[in-house]
Scaffold this motif. Sequence first.
Motif, PDB file in Angstrom:
ATOM      1  N   LEU A 170      -9.174 -12.407  28.864  1.00 54.17           N
ATOM      2  CA  LEU A 170     -10.186 -12.210  29.907  1.00 54.17           C
ATOM      3  C   LEU A 170      -9.729 -11.185  30.941  1.00 54.17           C
ATOM      4  CD1 LEU A 170     -11.524 -15.815  30.503  1.00 54.17           C
ATOM      5  CD2 LEU A 170     -12.677 -13.904  29.407  1.00 54.17           C
ATOM      6  N   ARG A 171      -8.456 -11.211  31.279  1.00 52.14           N
ATOM      7  CA  ARG A 171      -7.943 -10.208  32.226  1.00 52.14           C
ATOM      8  C   ARG A 171      -8.051  -8.802  31.626  1.00 52.14           C
ATOM      9  NH1 ARG A 171      -5.973 -12.714  36.542  1.00 52.14           N
ATOM     10  NH2 ARG A 171      -5.149 -14.823  36.297  1.00 52.14           N
ATOM     11  N   LEU A 172      -7.746  -8.678  30.342  1.00 53.33           N
ATOM     12  CA  LEU A 172      -7.883  -7.392  29.664  1.00 53.33           C
ATOM     13  C   LEU A 172      -9.347  -6.961  29.609  1.00 53.33           C
ATOM     14  CD1 LEU A 172      -6.515  -5.102  28.055  1.00 53.33           C
ATOM     15  CD2 LEU A 172      -6.876  -6.493  26.000  1.00 53.33           C
ATOM     16  N   LEU A 173     -10.237  -7.897  29.301  1.00 49.29           N
ATOM     17  CA  LEU A 173     -11.672  -7.615  29.262  1.00 49.29           C
ATOM     18  C   LEU A 173     -12.170  -7.172  30.631  1.00 49.29           C
ATOM     19  CD1 LEU A 173     -14.171  -7.874  27.338  1.00 49.29           C
ATOM     20  CD2 LEU A 173     -14.509 -10.127  28.324  1.00 49.29           C
ATOM     21  N   LYS A 174     -11.701  -7.842  31.673  1.00 47.59           N
ATOM     22  CA  LYS A 174     -12.101  -7.486  33.032  1.00 47.59           C
ATOM     23  C   LYS A 174     -11.638  -6.076  33.377  1.00 47.59           C
ATOM     24  CE  LYS A 174     -11.498  -9.007  37.798  1.00 47.59           C
ATOM     25  NZ  LYS A 174     -10.908 -10.000  38.680  1.00 47.59           N
ATOM     26  N   LEU A 175     -10.431  -5.741  32.975  1.00 47.68           N
ATOM     27  CA  LEU A 175      -9.890  -4.411  33.239  1.00 47.68           C
ATOM     28  C   LEU A 175     -10.667  -3.330  32.490  1.00 47.68           C
ATOM     29  CD1 LEU A 175      -7.497  -2.805  34.542  1.00 47.68           C
ATOM     30  CD2 LEU A 175      -6.336  -3.096  32.355  1.00 47.68           C
ATOM     31  N   ILE A 176     -10.982  -3.600  31.226  1.00 48.11           N
ATOM     32  CA  ILE A 176     -11.662  -2.610  30.397  1.00 48.11           C
ATOM     33  C   ILE A 176     -13.124  -2.432  30.802  1.00 48.11           C
ATOM     34  CG2 ILE A 176     -12.484  -2.155  28.050  1.00 48.11           C
ATOM     35  CD1 ILE A 176      -9.879  -3.450  27.061  1.00 48.11           C
ATOM     36  N   LEU A 177     -13.803  -3.524  31.125  1.00 48.30           N
ATOM     37  CA  LEU A 177     -15.248  -3.458  31.378  1.00 48.30           C
ATOM     38  C   LEU A 177     -15.633  -3.220  32.830  1.00 48.30           C
ATOM     39  CD1 LEU A 177     -16.653  -6.285  29.082  1.00 48.30           C
ATOM     40  CD2 LEU A 177     -16.663  -3.826  28.705  1.00 48.30           C
ATOM     41  N   SER A 178     -14.686  -3.129  33.717  1.00 51.86           N
ATOM     42  CA  SER A 178     -15.004  -3.002  35.137  1.00 51.86           C
ATOM     43  C   SER A 178     -15.874  -1.790  35.445  1.00 51.86           C
ATOM     44  CB  SER A 178     -13.700  -2.936  35.937  1.00 51.86           C
ATOM     45  OG  SER A 178     -13.975  -2.813  37.304  1.00 51.86           O
ATOM     46  N   THR A 179     -15.457  -0.626  35.037  1.00 52.59           N
ATOM     47  CA  THR A 179     -16.218   0.594  35.320  1.00 52.59           C
ATOM     48  C   THR A 179     -17.544   0.644  34.554  1.00 52.59           C
ATOM     49  OG1 THR A 179     -14.160   1.756  35.786  1.00 52.59           O
ATOM     50  CG2 THR A 179     -16.105   3.112  35.377  1.00 52.59           C
ATOM     51  N   PRO A 180     -17.555   0.335  33.237  1.00 53.33           N
ATOM     52  CA  PRO A 180     -18.861   0.350  32.547  1.00 53.33           C
ATOM     53  C   PRO A 180     -19.868  -0.632  33.140  1.00 53.33           C
ATOM     54  CG  PRO A 180     -17.092   0.340  30.931  1.00 53.33           C
ATOM     55  CD  PRO A 180     -16.465   0.153  32.271  1.00 53.33           C
TER      56      PRO A 180
ATOM     57  N   VAL B 153     -10.038 -19.091  38.534  1.00 50.22           N
ATOM     58  CA  VAL B 153     -11.105 -18.704  37.617  1.00 50.22           C
ATOM     59  C   VAL B 153     -11.229 -17.184  37.655  1.00 50.22           C
ATOM     60  CG1 VAL B 153     -13.568 -18.899  37.142  1.00 50.22           C
ATOM     61  CG2 VAL B 153     -12.311 -20.869  37.961  1.00 50.22           C
ATOM     62  N   ILE B 154     -11.423 -16.573  36.495  1.00 54.84           N
ATOM     63  CA  ILE B 154     -11.544 -15.121  36.397  1.00 54.84           C
ATOM     64  C   ILE B 154     -13.020 -14.751  36.311  1.00 54.84           C
ATOM     65  CG2 ILE B 154     -10.995 -13.099  35.003  1.00 54.84           C
ATOM     66  CD1 ILE B 154      -8.550 -14.651  33.986  1.00 54.84           C
ATOM     67  N   TYR B 155     -13.446 -13.873  37.216  1.00 50.61           N
ATOM     68  CA  TYR B 155     -14.819 -13.363  37.203  1.00 50.61           C
ATOM     69  C   TYR B 155     -14.786 -11.916  36.746  1.00 50.61           C
ATOM     70  CZ  TYR B 155     -16.067 -17.385  40.062  1.00 50.61           C
ATOM     71  OH  TYR B 155     -16.270 -18.655  40.510  1.00 50.61           O
ATOM     72  N   LEU B 156     -15.729 -11.536  35.897  1.00 49.71           N
ATOM     73  CA  LEU B 156     -15.879 -10.124  35.584  1.00 49.71           C
ATOM     74  C   LEU B 156     -16.401  -9.440  36.839  1.00 49.71           C
ATOM     75  CD1 LEU B 156     -17.484 -10.064  32.028  1.00 49.71           C
ATOM     76  CD2 LEU B 156     -15.123  -9.641  32.655  1.00 49.71           C
ATOM     77  N   SER B 157     -15.962  -8.210  37.053  1.00 49.11           N
ATOM     78  CA  SER B 157     -16.403  -7.521  38.258  1.00 49.11           C
ATOM     79  C   SER B 157     -16.749  -6.079  37.930  1.00 49.11           C
ATOM     80  CB  SER B 157     -15.315  -7.566  39.338  1.00 49.11           C
ATOM     81  OG  SER B 157     -14.215  -6.774  38.956  1.00 49.11           O
ATOM     82  N   ALA B 158     -17.476  -5.475  38.838  1.00 49.71           N
ATOM     83  CA  ALA B 158     -17.850  -4.066  38.723  1.00 49.71           C
ATOM     84  C   ALA B 158     -16.952  -3.280  39.671  1.00 49.71           C
ATOM     85  CB  ALA B 158     -19.317  -3.870  39.073  1.00 49.71           C
TER      86      ALA B 158
ATOM     87  N   ILE C 257      -3.649 -17.585  26.334  1.00 44.80           N
ATOM     88  CA  ILE C 257      -4.132 -16.488  25.489  1.00 44.80           C
ATOM     89  C   ILE C 257      -5.542 -16.090  25.917  1.00 44.80           C
ATOM     90  CG2 ILE C 257      -4.862 -15.902  23.142  1.00 44.80           C
ATOM     91  CD1 ILE C 257      -2.483 -17.627  22.143  1.00 44.80           C
ATOM     92  N   ILE C 258      -6.400 -17.087  26.136  1.00 40.82           N
ATOM     93  CA  ILE C 258      -7.776 -16.815  26.580  1.00 40.82           C
ATOM     94  C   ILE C 258      -7.754 -16.095  27.926  1.00 40.82           C
ATOM     95  CG2 ILE C 258      -9.913 -17.894  27.403  1.00 40.82           C
ATOM     96  CD1 ILE C 258      -9.427 -20.085  25.292  1.00 40.82           C
ATOM     97  N   GLU C 259      -6.916 -16.568  28.843  1.00 39.84           N
ATOM     98  CA  GLU C 259      -6.836 -15.965  30.165  1.00 39.84           C
ATOM     99  C   GLU C 259      -6.340 -14.522  30.081  1.00 39.84           C
ATOM    100  OE1 GLU C 259      -5.473 -17.583  34.462  1.00 39.84           O
ATOM    101  OE2 GLU C 259      -3.946 -17.652  32.896  1.00 39.84           O
ATOM    102  N   GLY C 260      -5.361 -14.252  29.234  1.00 39.92           N
ATOM    103  CA  GLY C 260      -4.875 -12.882  29.053  1.00 39.92           C
ATOM    104  C   GLY C 260      -5.958 -11.976  28.495  1.00 39.92           C
TER     105      GLY C 260
END
Length: 161
Positions: free
Chosen positions: A24-34, A127-132, A19-22
């Motif tokens: 985080l993947r959604l967060l990464k997708l949403i926050l990538s451009t901002p 490991v999931i990293y947030l990205s730009a 659940i946490i990983e899912g």
Amino acid sequence: MGHLELTVKYTNIQKDYNIIEGNLRLLKLILSTPLFVILLGSLFNLYVVLTYSLHEKFPPCMIVELVVNTFTGIGIILFLIICSSKIPENMLKIKETASLLIDKYQLNIMNRGKAISVLDRLEKKNVIYLSACGMIDFKKSLLLTAFGSLFTYGLLILNLN
């Protein structure tokens, strides 16, 4: 604690981790451009300060603006990178804990039952990293890279004069 209890407990742990990983993947997708826009804006802000600092004469009110822009740019970059790098650090802590539990219970349980295989799967996840925009992963090493680039370009701009 019995083998059945461990299996149920570790299965629940893996469900929670999934659940946490899912999320985080959604967060990464949403926050990538901002995140990309914020990082680009802050770096641009610092380059503007470098460019204006080359002028020999500018009004005193401009000094205040340049100082504020400098601290704002540096603060945003620091905050963005440090906070974004906390997510993978905590994921690594979870994986390390799973690894320690595997080592602990492998010695006690001769047959590698479902409880250990659940922890094995947890340990082997990436490991999931947030990205730009997929171009820049927010790791703490990015701090050194970003400020090293600013320093290098600052020296180049100063030597143009």
